[in-house]
Design an enzyme around this catalytic site. Structure first.
Site, short mmCIF file in Angstrom:
data_model
loop_
_atom_site.label_atom_id
_atom_site.label_comp_id
_atom_site.label_asym_id
_atom_site.label_seq_id
_atom_site.Cartn_x
_atom_site.Cartn_y
_atom_site.Cartn_z
N LYS A 227 -25.22 52.57 55.64
CA LYS A 227 -24.44 51.99 56.73
C LYS A 227 -24.56 50.48 56.81
CE LYS A 227 -23.26 56.03 59.24
NZ LYS A 227 -23.53 56.99 60.28
N ARG A 267 -29.04 62.78 56.93
CA ARG A 267 -27.76 62.98 56.23
C ARG A 267 -27.56 61.81 55.27
NH1 ARG A 267 -22.71 60.96 56.74
NH2 ARG A 267 -20.92 62.34 56.47
#
Ligand code: PMM
Length: 297
Positions: A227, A267
């Site tokens: 991210k 995840r």
């Protein structure tokens, strides 16, 4: 410090004796970290099987990009992308999660064998989602979400206690989904890193994972993989972040932190490093526990 209590997973899934690793297959042409790479049923299935072989305990299949600014696709297209991949992976013995904001996609995926519904909107995007998941009786991920990707960056506004605000908003969603009939034992919470959050907000939440887990007392999923906040942390002196695919070592570092704080699962797009990281954390915890037991004798 983590305890076994925080690691117990939702009813309806296997129990892993450590933080679980969820591999990601985005069947999309435009996801920010791996867009286009698995945008084909056969390639996506192959990728899912590779992730399982590399140590993924479950594989999350999604057909709609949620990168900032992304516009939505229609339901038929999402079904076309996702369902054949879910069916084939389930047939291959993989525990599959479906990443969708649509009730119809969740229902079709469960029908095809998906074991968990991962809705980044926590049931807010589609009013039919909560009743559908309640009826299906499968585990449900409730992520912290403030609005669709098209304009979520404008909603990244928090006071000084980011963790407290996210906690409060998550509690409201959890009450709503339980009120809508979902078994509390089947819930998983997720702080929603990168969703209506800037890099500082994400760091505050990673620093606050222990508080989130303790206060919510539910299995927690942490999805930091590749991210933007990791790009910001890794940026060189010229402030250019490395591309998403060069953020996997940083992702594994967050996996270790999350496992240490008792996360139920992480995840990730690249599984191997995180699978190793969660095993190291488990070994260290076993060692600490043995030491504590020995000291008590
Ligand atoms: N992030 C993305 C997609 N799905 N699901 C959950 N539960 N939590 C997340 O933070 C999350 C998610 C976006 O990342 P990707 O498109 O690179 O996979």
């Amino acid at each position: 410090m983590s305890t076994l209590r925080g690691r117990v997973g939702p009813v309806g899934l296997p129990e892993w004796d450590r933080c679980a690793v969820m591999g990601v297959v985005n069947v999309t042409p435009d996801s920010f970290s791996d867009g286009g790479r698995w945008f084909d049923t056969a390639l996506a299935v192959k990728r899912g099987l590779e992730l399982a072989a590399a140590g993924a305990d479950l594989v999350d299949v999604g057909g709609e990009s949620t990168r900032p600014g992304a516009t939505r696709i229609d339901e038929d297209e999402e079904l076309r992308r996702v369902i054949p991949v879910v069916r084939e992976l389930v047939g291959g013995g993989v525990v599959v999660s479906v990443d969708t904001m649509r009730a119809a996609v969740a229902e079709a995926a469960v029908e095809a064998g998906a074991a968990l519904v991962n809705d980044v909107s926590g049931g807010l995007a589609d009013p039919a989602m909560v009743p559908a998941v309640a009826a299906a009786g499968v585990p449900f991920v409730v992520m912290h979400w403030r609005g669709f990707s098209a304009d979520m960056n404008s909603r990244a506004v928090y006071g000084p206690d980011v963790v407290g605000e996210v906690l409060g908003e998550l509690r409201q969603r959890l009450d709503a989904v339980v009120g809508g009939g979902i078994d509390p034992g089947r819930l998983v919470v997720d702080p929603g890193l990168g969703f209506a959050k800037n890099a500082e907000h994400d760091l505050a939440l990673v620093a606050g994972l222990g508080r989130l887990r303790r206060e919510l007392e539910l299995p927690m999923l942490v999805a930091a993989s590749r991210k933007r906040f990791l790009g910001r942390v890794l940026a060189g002196p010229d402030a250019d972040p490395p591309p998403a695919r060069e953020r996997d070592a940083a992702t594994a570092a967050v996996s270790a932190l999350a496992a240490r704080e008792g996360a139920w699962a992480v995840r990730v797009h690249e599984v191997r490093a995180s699978a190793d990281a969660v095993r190291v954390v488990r070994a260290v915890e076993d060692f600490s526990a043995a030491g504590a037991a020995g000291a008590g004798e």
